[in-house]
Design an enzyme around this catalytic site. Structure first.
Site, short mmCIF file in Angstrom:
data_model
loop_
_atom_site.label_atom_id
_atom_site.label_comp_id
_atom_site.label_asym_id
_atom_site.label_seq_id
_atom_site.Cartn_x
_atom_site.Cartn_y
_atom_site.Cartn_z
N GLU A 103 0.82 -1.20 0.00
CA GLU A 103 0.00 0.00 0.00
C GLU A 103 0.86 1.26 0.00
OE1 GLU A 103 -0.51 -2.68 1.77
OE2 GLU A 103 -2.46 -3.36 1.03
N PHE B 211 -9.03 -2.75 1.48
CA PHE B 211 -9.87 -2.51 2.66
C PHE B 211 -9.22 -1.34 3.40
CE2 PHE B 211 -10.98 -6.86 1.73
CZ PHE B 211 -12.29 -7.02 2.17
N ASP C 124 -8.83 -1.02 6.31
CA ASP C 124 -8.02 -1.62 7.38
C ASP C 124 -6.57 -1.82 6.93
OD1 ASP C 124 -10.52 -2.91 9.15
OD2 ASP C 124 -10.84 -2.81 7.02
N ILE D 228 -4.87 0.30 5.03
CA ILE D 228 -4.34 1.57 4.57
C ILE D 228 -3.10 1.96 5.36
CG2 ILE D 228 -5.54 3.23 6.09
CD1 ILE D 228 -6.41 4.65 3.42
N PHE D 229 -2.89 1.29 6.51
CA PHE D 229 -1.84 1.77 7.41
C PHE D 229 -0.41 1.64 6.88
CE2 PHE D 229 -5.71 1.25 9.79
CZ PHE D 229 -5.88 2.58 10.14
N PRO D 230 -0.08 0.65 6.08
CA PRO D 230 1.25 0.70 5.47
C PRO D 230 1.43 1.95 4.59
CG PRO D 230 0.29 -1.49 5.23
CD PRO D 230 -0.81 -0.60 5.76
N HIS E 231 -11.36 -6.20 8.56
CA HIS E 231 -12.16 -5.96 7.35
C HIS E 231 -13.40 -5.19 7.72
CE1 HIS E 231 -9.70 -9.54 6.48
NE2 HIS E 231 -9.72 -9.14 5.23
C1 LIG Z 1 -1.59 -5.02 4.06
C2 LIG Z 1 -2.60 -5.85 3.36
N1 LIG Z 1 -2.99 -5.51 2.11
C3 LIG Z 1 -3.92 -6.23 1.46
C4 LIG Z 1 -4.49 -7.31 2.04
C5 LIG Z 1 -5.55 -8.12 1.31
N2 LIG Z 1 -4.99 -9.43 0.98
C6 LIG Z 1 -5.22 -10.49 1.77
S1 LIG Z 1 -4.38 -11.82 1.26
C7 LIG Z 1 -3.73 -11.01 -0.05
C8 LIG Z 1 -2.79 -11.73 -0.98
C9 LIG Z 1 -1.67 -12.39 -0.25
O1 LIG Z 1 -0.91 -13.13 -1.13
P1 LIG Z 1 0.34 -13.96 -0.64
O2 LIG Z 1 1.19 -13.13 0.24
O3 LIG Z 1 0.96 -14.54 -1.83
O4 LIG Z 1 -0.29 -15.10 0.29
P2 LIG Z 1 -1.28 -16.28 -0.15
O5 LIG Z 1 -2.66 -15.78 0.13
O6 LIG Z 1 -1.07 -16.57 -1.57
O7 LIG Z 1 -0.94 -17.43 0.73
C10 LIG Z 1 -4.18 -9.70 -0.08
C11 LIG Z 1 -3.84 -8.72 -1.12
C12 LIG Z 1 -4.08 -7.63 3.35
N3 LIG Z 1 -4.60 -8.67 4.00
N4 LIG Z 1 -3.15 -6.88 3.98
#
Ligand SMILES: Cc1ncc(C[n+]2csc(CCOP(=O)(O)OP(=O)(O)O)c2C)c(N)n1
Ligand SMILES: [Mg+2]
Lengths: 337, 371
Positions: free
Chosen positions: A73, A96, A98, A100-102, A142
């Site tokens: 982010e 989300f 939630d 946004i903090f990074p 979320h």
């Molecule tokens: C900081 C943050 N940004 C976005 C999300 C939404 N999100 C949840 S899982 C995900 C993808 C994660 O992919 P990966 O790190 O490859 O793990 P995998 O789910 O494939 O095991 C995203 C974008 C989140 N949870 N946290």
């Protein structure tokens, strides 16, 4: 969710659309009208967003304008700032609010201060879209409503529409605006409310609240998904003889002080509703404004009906949210004071 | 568009050959009994995943994030660790937690977020934790656990405790700032951390080759002075072997190490996701051919340590245990209203005492169905 009465005031022949569709149309028209508009964020392209708000846009405008970014982010917002400085009009999505903090550093330390710190050399005209709010079984991460953090940051504008019609018009104004605009979308409303929305583009100016239900005895101020709870509570209060005026702020900052004071001067009683925790929530600022501007008109202590001062819980979310069963007693008590 | 090197298993050692025989140079020297344990742990994980997904479809639980296809990377790594080692999880590692003896009932209680849930129904399903099992706390925000694991390991080093801290994260998480600061800190302070990148090739809808322009994820570690290796994350023995060696290196050299476990997310990102919207079936089919359970089973059969009866008995045992757990978890009440205000602070400050009292005496406490 209860149908809002002002929906009925829209032109009859228009197709009914939900919030997702209205925003999708709004984004499409911005992309079509202005070649400098780019949409960027996680999963916004290929899959069209996890809520499908950007569905079909990458197909239509290409992956240079509707961009799937890596999972960072801070990178999304930092890059969007750079794009805006160069002359593009970025519309960044945070999946989300939630998460946004990074990007908090880039938003608060950078975007919000750029114009000021550069003596006006570098305005950052961009929109940061993010779903907010609970009620979708999303737990801590979320469900949150972080609007107060951004309202507290000078330099940012903050918008939070409650319904499809307003959302499309406000999005247009937000993209046109030359400041950074936080555009918070109540995710609980995404598919829950349908109303008539014109196919073509139109604007709803920022910083204009709207009286969505006129009343005489007490004013309730709300925004986002809680507007519908406030309306439902107002309806119940009416059955008990209390006439409630419901004000939808639509833009949270800069807030429409005049509309608030007009209503409060009329009713002399005010209740603010928000999902975010009570302490230092936007309600605190709103009620301070009321004391500053309309103190002598008040006939009852102002009240807040809000989320509790805890992290947003999962299983007990319906007990956390300031739903109509908590708003109604507040309206009745304030009216009877 | 797809740069293949990041996806292919070429150049990555494999232990289990297609015919079920073993390449001993890349396999751990463990008993057939231990191998059966590894296989049963994977099988158990898969059975649980299937059942939870169905429960979510039926609306009986709100959410599940599974590990279909990634069982070998999760169990092969977790089960190679010592009892003294800690795990900082991402969110797909319930199998790792169960392999440490965490009761299935507790896991299912977490899925139902009931009054018996270890995190008191506060988090979404699959956000478990257990200090007793040396297992950190699942958090949704991506990457945050990485730098925390580094601090945890660094503290252990300062206290001269000979433990290793393993931290799981996805390929997507390698773009988070915590990945970079975590690796950097670990490198600078020689923190005994095992960075476990589960490269399942997708971060929701973003394929790995759009996540990074690197040739692979392991090479990122070298820029922080952290040793790294890739392993076949669909080969439970190769994974186990690689992790065993990495743990040895970390304690011997007093340095961190990263392992990129190449695997494939066979299912959707979670029950909220439909991958048909963004990926093609023949890719899924291709990876199905490297199914970690099929490969390990073939090896066990080759050893004469597994047959059809074992398979159906093992499955049935899990199904049965699971049914009992689900029945109990579903019957358990939700957490008490008052518990919402616990654990915000060590002791409840006056404002929360007041708010708790408002909730407990509020309209819904009398009539829970009141809108
Ligand atoms: C900081 C943050 N940004 C976005 C999300 C939404 N999100 C949840 S899982 C995900 C993808 C994660 O992919 P990966 O790190 O490859 O793990 P995998 O789910 O494939 O095991 C995203 C974008 C989140 N949870 N946290
Ligand atoms: Mg992944």
């Amino acid at each position: 969710m209860v149908p809002a009465p002002w929906i009925l005031t829209c032109v009859k022949t228009m197709p009914k659309k939900n919030l997702v569709t209205a925003l999708n149309e709004g984004l499409r028209s911005e992309l079509a009208e202005n070649p400098d508009v780019v949409v960027l964020g996680e999963d916004v392209g290929r899959v069209g967003g996890v809520f499908r708000v950007t569905a079909g846009l990458q197909e239509e405008f290409g992956s240079d304008r509707v961009i799937d970014t890596p999972l960072a982010e801070g990178g999304i917002i930092g890059a969007a700032i750079g794009m805006a400085m160069y002359g593009l009009r970025p519309i960044a999505e945070i999946q989300f609010s939630d998460f946004i903090f990074p990007a908090f550093d880039q938003i608060v330390s950078e975007a919000a201060k750029y114009r000021y710190r550069s003596g006006g050399e570098f305005p950052i005209p961009m929109v940061i879209r993010a779903p907010v709010g609970g009620g979708i079984r999303g737990g801590h991460y979320h469900s949150q409503s972080p609007e107060a953090l951004f309202i507290h940051t000078p330099g940012l504008k903050v918008v939070c529409p409650s319904n499809p019609y307003d959302a499309k018009g406000l999005l247009k104004s937000a993209v046109k605006d030359n400041d950074t605009v936080m555009f918070f979308e109540p995710k609980r409303v995404y598919r829950a409310v349908k109303m008539e929305v014109p196919d073509g583009p139109y604007e709803i100016p920022l910083s204009q609240a709207k009286v969505v239900r006129p009343g005489e005895d007490v004013t309730v101020i709300a925004w986002g998904a809680m507007l519908f709870e406030a309306l439902a509570a107002a309806e119940s209060a009416q059955q008990q003889g209390v006439s409630t005026e419901v004000l939808d702020l639509r833009t949270l900052w800069p807030v429409d002080v005049e509309s608030i004071m007009q209503s409060v001067r009329k009713t002399g009683r005010v209740v603010v509703v928000h999902e975010a925790p009570k302490t230092c929530g936007f309600g605190a600022e709103l009620l301070t404004l009321v004391s500053e501007h309309a103190f002598l008109h008040l006939q009852a202590p102002p009240k807040r009906v809000t989320g509790w001062d805890t992290p947003f819980p999962y299983r007990l979310e319906q007990e956390y949210l300031p739903l109509q069963h908590r708003i109604l007693p507040a309206l009745l008590e304030t009216a009877a004071y | 568009m797809r740069r293949p090197s990041i996806f292919l298993r070429e150049g990555i050692p494999t232990a289990i050959r297609p015919d079920g025989t073993l390449d001993r140079t890349h396999a751990p020297d463990i008993s057939t009994e231990r191998k059966r344990e590894l296989y049963v742990a994977m099988l158990r994980t898969r059975v649980i995943d299937g059942r939870l997904e169905r429960l979510q479809r039926q609306g009986r639980i709100g959410f599940h994030i599974g590990s279909l296809g990634e069982e070998a990377s999760i169990l092969g790594s977790a089960m190679a660790m010592g009892a003294q080692d800690w795990i900082f999880p991402c969110y797909r590692e319930f199998g790792a937690l169960l392999s440490r003896g965490f009761p299935l009932q507790s896991y299912v209680d977490n899925m139902f977020a009931n009054a018996n849930d270890i995190v008191k129904g506060r988090q979404m399903p699959d956000h478990y934790t257990s200090r007793a099992h040396r297992f950190g706390s699942v958090s949704s925000p991506i990457g945050t656990q990485i730098s925390q694991a580094v601090g945890f390991a660094w503290a252990a080093k300062l206290k001269r405790d000979p433990i290793t801290v393993a931290v799981y994260f996805g390929d997507g998480a390698t773009s988070s700032h915590d990945f970079h600061t975590g690796l950097n800190f670990a490198g600078v302070y020689g923190a005994p951390v095992l960075f476990l990148c589960r490269n399942n090739q997708w971060a929701i809808s973003l394929p790995s080759n759009e996540q990074t322009a690197s040739q692979n994820f392991a090479e990122k570690a070298s820029s922080y002075g952290v040793a790294a290796k890739r392993c076949d994350g669909n080969d439970v023995l190769a994974t186990y072997h690689t992790i065993t060696e990495a743990l040895g290196y970390i304690q011997r050299e007093k340095k961190p190490m990263m392992i990129e476990m190449l695997t494939y997310r066979m299912g959707g990102h979670s029950t909220s996701d439909d991958p048909r919207a963004y990926r093609v079936d023949d890719e899924v089919d291709r990876w199905a051919k490297t199914d970690p359970l099929v490969r390990m089973r073939r090896h066990l059969e080759h050893l004469g340590g597994w047959n059809e009866t074992d398979e159906s008995e093992a499955k049935q045992a899990v199904e049965q245990e699971l049914s009992q757990c689900i029945e109990r978890a579903e019957a358990a009440p939700p957490p008490e209203l008052d518990t919402m205000f616990d654990d915000v602070y060590q002791t409840r400050p006056p404002h929360l005492q007041q708010q708790a009292s408002q909730l407990i005496h509020g309209p819904r406490a009398v009539d829970p169905h009141l809108r």
